[in-house]
Design a protein around this motif. Structure first.
Motif, short mmCIF file in Angstrom:
data_model
loop_
_atom_site.label_atom_id
_atom_site.label_comp_id
_atom_site.label_asym_id
_atom_site.label_seq_id
_atom_site.Cartn_x
_atom_site.Cartn_y
_atom_site.Cartn_z
N THR A 204 0.86 -1.17 0.00
CA THR A 204 0.00 0.00 0.00
C THR A 204 0.90 1.23 0.00
O THR A 204 2.10 1.15 0.32
CB THR A 204 -0.90 0.03 1.24
OG1 THR A 204 -0.06 0.19 2.40
CG2 THR A 204 -1.72 -1.25 1.37
N ALA A 205 0.34 2.38 -0.32
CA ALA A 205 1.14 3.61 -0.31
C ALA A 205 1.68 3.89 1.09
O ALA A 205 2.83 4.36 1.24
CB ALA A 205 0.29 4.78 -0.80
N ARG A 206 0.89 3.62 2.12
CA ARG A 206 1.33 3.88 3.49
C ARG A 206 2.56 3.04 3.84
O ARG A 206 3.44 3.49 4.58
CB ARG A 206 0.19 3.58 4.47
CG ARG A 206 0.50 3.85 5.91
CD ARG A 206 0.91 5.29 6.18
NE ARG A 206 -0.13 6.25 5.86
CZ ARG A 206 0.06 7.56 5.79
NH1 ARG A 206 1.28 8.05 5.97
NH2 ARG A 206 -0.95 8.37 5.50
N ILE A 209 5.80 4.34 1.24
CA ILE A 209 6.47 5.64 1.44
C ILE A 209 7.68 5.52 2.37
O ILE A 209 8.79 5.94 2.00
CB ILE A 209 5.47 6.70 1.92
CG1 ILE A 209 4.53 7.09 0.76
CG2 ILE A 209 6.20 7.94 2.43
CD1 ILE A 209 3.38 7.97 1.16
N PRO A 210 7.56 4.94 3.57
CA PRO A 210 8.77 4.80 4.40
C PRO A 210 9.79 3.87 3.78
O PRO A 210 11.00 4.08 3.94
CB PRO A 210 8.23 4.26 5.73
CG PRO A 210 6.88 3.72 5.43
CD PRO A 210 6.34 4.53 4.30
N LEU A 211 9.34 2.83 3.07
CA LEU A 211 10.28 1.97 2.35
C LEU A 211 11.04 2.78 1.31
O LEU A 211 12.26 2.65 1.15
CB LEU A 211 9.54 0.80 1.69
CG LEU A 211 10.35 -0.08 0.75
CD1 LEU A 211 11.56 -0.68 1.46
CD2 LEU A 211 9.46 -1.19 0.16
N GLY A 212 10.31 3.64 0.59
CA GLY A 212 10.94 4.46 -0.42
C GLY A 212 12.00 5.38 0.14
O GLY A 212 13.03 5.63 -0.50
N ARG A 213 11.79 5.90 1.34
CA ARG A 213 12.79 6.77 1.96
C ARG A 213 14.09 6.01 2.23
O ARG A 213 15.19 6.56 2.08
CB ARG A 213 12.23 7.37 3.26
CG ARG A 213 11.07 8.33 3.01
CD ARG A 213 10.71 9.13 4.25
NE ARG A 213 9.57 10.02 3.99
CZ ARG A 213 8.37 9.89 4.52
NH1 ARG A 213 8.12 8.88 5.36
NH2 ARG A 213 7.39 10.74 4.23
N GLU A 214 13.96 4.74 2.62
CA GLU A 214 15.15 3.92 2.82
C GLU A 214 15.83 3.61 1.49
O GLU A 214 17.06 3.58 1.40
CB GLU A 214 14.77 2.62 3.54
CG GLU A 214 14.37 2.81 4.98
CD GLU A 214 15.50 3.39 5.82
OE1 GLU A 214 16.62 2.83 5.78
OE2 GLU A 214 15.28 4.42 6.47
N LEU A 215 15.04 3.40 0.46
CA LEU A 215 15.61 3.15 -0.87
C LEU A 215 16.34 4.39 -1.37
O LEU A 215 17.38 4.27 -2.04
CB LEU A 215 14.50 2.75 -1.84
CG LEU A 215 13.74 1.46 -1.51
CD1 LEU A 215 12.65 1.20 -2.55
CD2 LEU A 215 14.67 0.26 -1.40
N GLU A 216 15.82 5.56 -1.08
CA GLU A 216 16.52 6.80 -1.45
C GLU A 216 17.89 6.86 -0.78
O GLU A 216 18.89 7.23 -1.41
CB GLU A 216 15.69 8.02 -1.04
CG GLU A 216 14.47 8.26 -1.91
CD GLU A 216 13.67 9.48 -1.46
OE1 GLU A 216 13.06 10.13 -2.33
OE2 GLU A 216 13.65 9.78 -0.25
N ARG A 217 17.93 6.48 0.48
CA ARG A 217 19.20 6.49 1.22
C ARG A 217 20.22 5.58 0.55
O ARG A 217 21.43 5.87 0.57
CB ARG A 217 18.93 6.04 2.67
CG ARG A 217 20.18 5.88 3.52
CD ARG A 217 19.83 5.43 4.93
NE ARG A 217 19.20 4.11 4.97
CZ ARG A 217 19.86 2.96 4.93
NH1 ARG A 217 21.19 2.94 4.85
NH2 ARG A 217 19.21 1.81 5.01
N ALA A 241 5.63 12.38 -2.17
CA ALA A 241 6.32 12.16 -0.89
C ALA A 241 7.81 11.91 -1.06
O ALA A 241 8.59 12.17 -0.13
CB ALA A 241 5.68 10.99 -0.15
N LEU A 242 8.21 11.37 -2.22
CA LEU A 242 9.59 10.94 -2.39
C LEU A 242 10.29 11.75 -3.48
O LEU A 242 9.67 12.18 -4.45
CB LEU A 242 9.63 9.45 -2.78
CG LEU A 242 9.00 8.47 -1.78
CD1 LEU A 242 8.98 7.07 -2.36
CD2 LEU A 242 9.73 8.50 -0.45
#
Length: 386
Positions: A204-206, A209-217, A241-242
């Motif tokens: 889900t998007a919820r 989004i936090p997974l995506g922030r870790e992927l950005e890192r 969000a990302l």
């Protein structure tokens, strides 16, 4: 010239090891080829997206539904044929398997047109914007094994050593496990190799989004199919969000399906699947929509050497966006997992892997008229399942 027959060839063989993605695991490799014949002895080849048992359903649609609609028609009237079939199928499937089936027939008609005119498909599309196409390696499928991280580390290092400057891996086993897998791969390939991840709409998007922030890192270049294709708002939420690009579109069909996806900027990178969305005829309309909104395209590619060759022509003819002296080039997605339908199907292989190794990451354009390929009839007979 008239169309005298359309035949489906569903090819299949057993894999040595189970492979999978976030939705399922499988032990068979499947490909669905389409052969269009004419009264002058010329033949065109296409491919339908949809593996496993889906291919058998699509075979029935190709041969028992679409074929009777187009017998006797001029194969060069691709737009007429496309709209006739779509209009007659509209009440029974504006997406999914009917459009996948139409895609294979349409691609075969473009191959046939190139052969009739004696030019490559990319010439029919307006010419080649580039002589070589960068390639990214797609591998690291999910497996139900205890040493998955170790396998991903070894496989990613091998893809890098083979000359690929970018690669894509599967995720979708859970947020914590995904982060650990991506960390393992990033450590194995270093910071300079492009890395993309594909969740196959596991979240889900919820959750995404936090997974995506870790992927950005971890320096991931794009997050592919984080949420279900129906969840347009979820896609848009992720884009907002990302900072990392969100990619998707392989599960969408026709210009009408892509219209709102593109207009509402639900993705940053569009991934049309030509063997599923409606074929080359419809791909061009989706491409025009994307270009009108300045949305980059990186085609989704999955299947046999026929699908790979088709996408090589499309990417050769894809205009630079937005244009300039040093434009970012579109990439060819290339499956590096074991696939006999990619390596052994053609009488003259495409040699994508060898070209990548020799050139340091790119592939030359196909030669010859049409798609520039010829499937081996003996190979097809050997692997055809009925």
């Amino acid at each position: 010239m008239k169309i005298t027959g359309i035949r489906s060839h569903v090819l299949q063989y057993d894999l040595d090891e189970e492979l999978g993605y976030s939705q399922q695991y499988y032990l068979k490799r499947t490909a669905h080829l389409v052969e269009v014949s004419t009264d002058e002895g010329m033949t065109g080849w296409g491919e339908c997206f949809g593996g496993g048992d889906i291919a058998f359903a699509n075979k029935a649609i190709v041969e028992r539904v679409i074929q009777p609609m187009v017998l006797g028609m001029d194969p060069l009237e691709r737009e007429v044929i496309w709209h006739k079939v779509y209009n007659l199928l509209r009440d029974h499937g504006q997406k999914g398997m009917p459009i996948q089936s139409l895609s294979g027939v349409d691609i075969a008609l473009w191959d046939l047109a190139g052969k009739i005119h004696g030019v490559p498909v990319y010439r029919l599309l307006g010419g080649a914007f580039r002589e070589r196409i960068p390639v990214y390696g797609y591998g690291m499928m999910l497996q139900r094994v205890p040493d998955l991280k170790e396998r991903f580390a070894a496989e990613s290092a091998a893809i890098s050593a083979a000359g690929y400057k970018a690669m894509k891996m599967k995720i979708g086993r859970g947020v914590k496990e995904d982060i650990a897998l991506v960390e393992t791969v990033r450590d194995a390939i270093g910071p300079d190799i492009g890395l993309m991840v594909d969740a196959n709409h596991a979240y889900t998007a919820r959750e995404a989004i936090p997974l995506g922030r870790e992927l950005e890192r971890l320096g991931v270049a794009w997050f592919e199919e984080p949420v279900a294709p129906e969840d347009r708002q979820g896609y848009r939420d992720l884009c907002l969000a990302l900072d990392m690009p969100i990619a998707g579109g392989e599960g969408e069909f026709t210009r009408w399906g892509f219209r709102d996806l593109i207009h509402n900027r639900c993705v940053d990178v569009l991934q049309p699947e030509v063997c599923g969305l409606g074929g080359i005829t419809e791909y061009l309309k989706v491409r025009a929509l994307a270009e009108a909104h300045f949305m980059p395209i990186v085609n989704h590619v999955w299947g046999s050497a026929v699908a790979v060759a088709t996408n090589m022509h499309l990417l050769a003819a894809l205009p630079d966006l937005p244009g300039g002296a040093h434009p970012v080039q579109p990439m060819l997605e290339y499956d590096t997992t074991p696939n006999r339908f990619r390596e052994e199907l053609l009488t003259e292989p495409l040699r994508v892997g060898e070209q990548v190794k020799e050139s340091g990451g790119s592939v030359g354009l196909p030669g010859g008229p049409g798609l520039g390929i010829e499937p081996d009839p003996d190979f097809i007979r050997h692997f055809t399942v009925r």
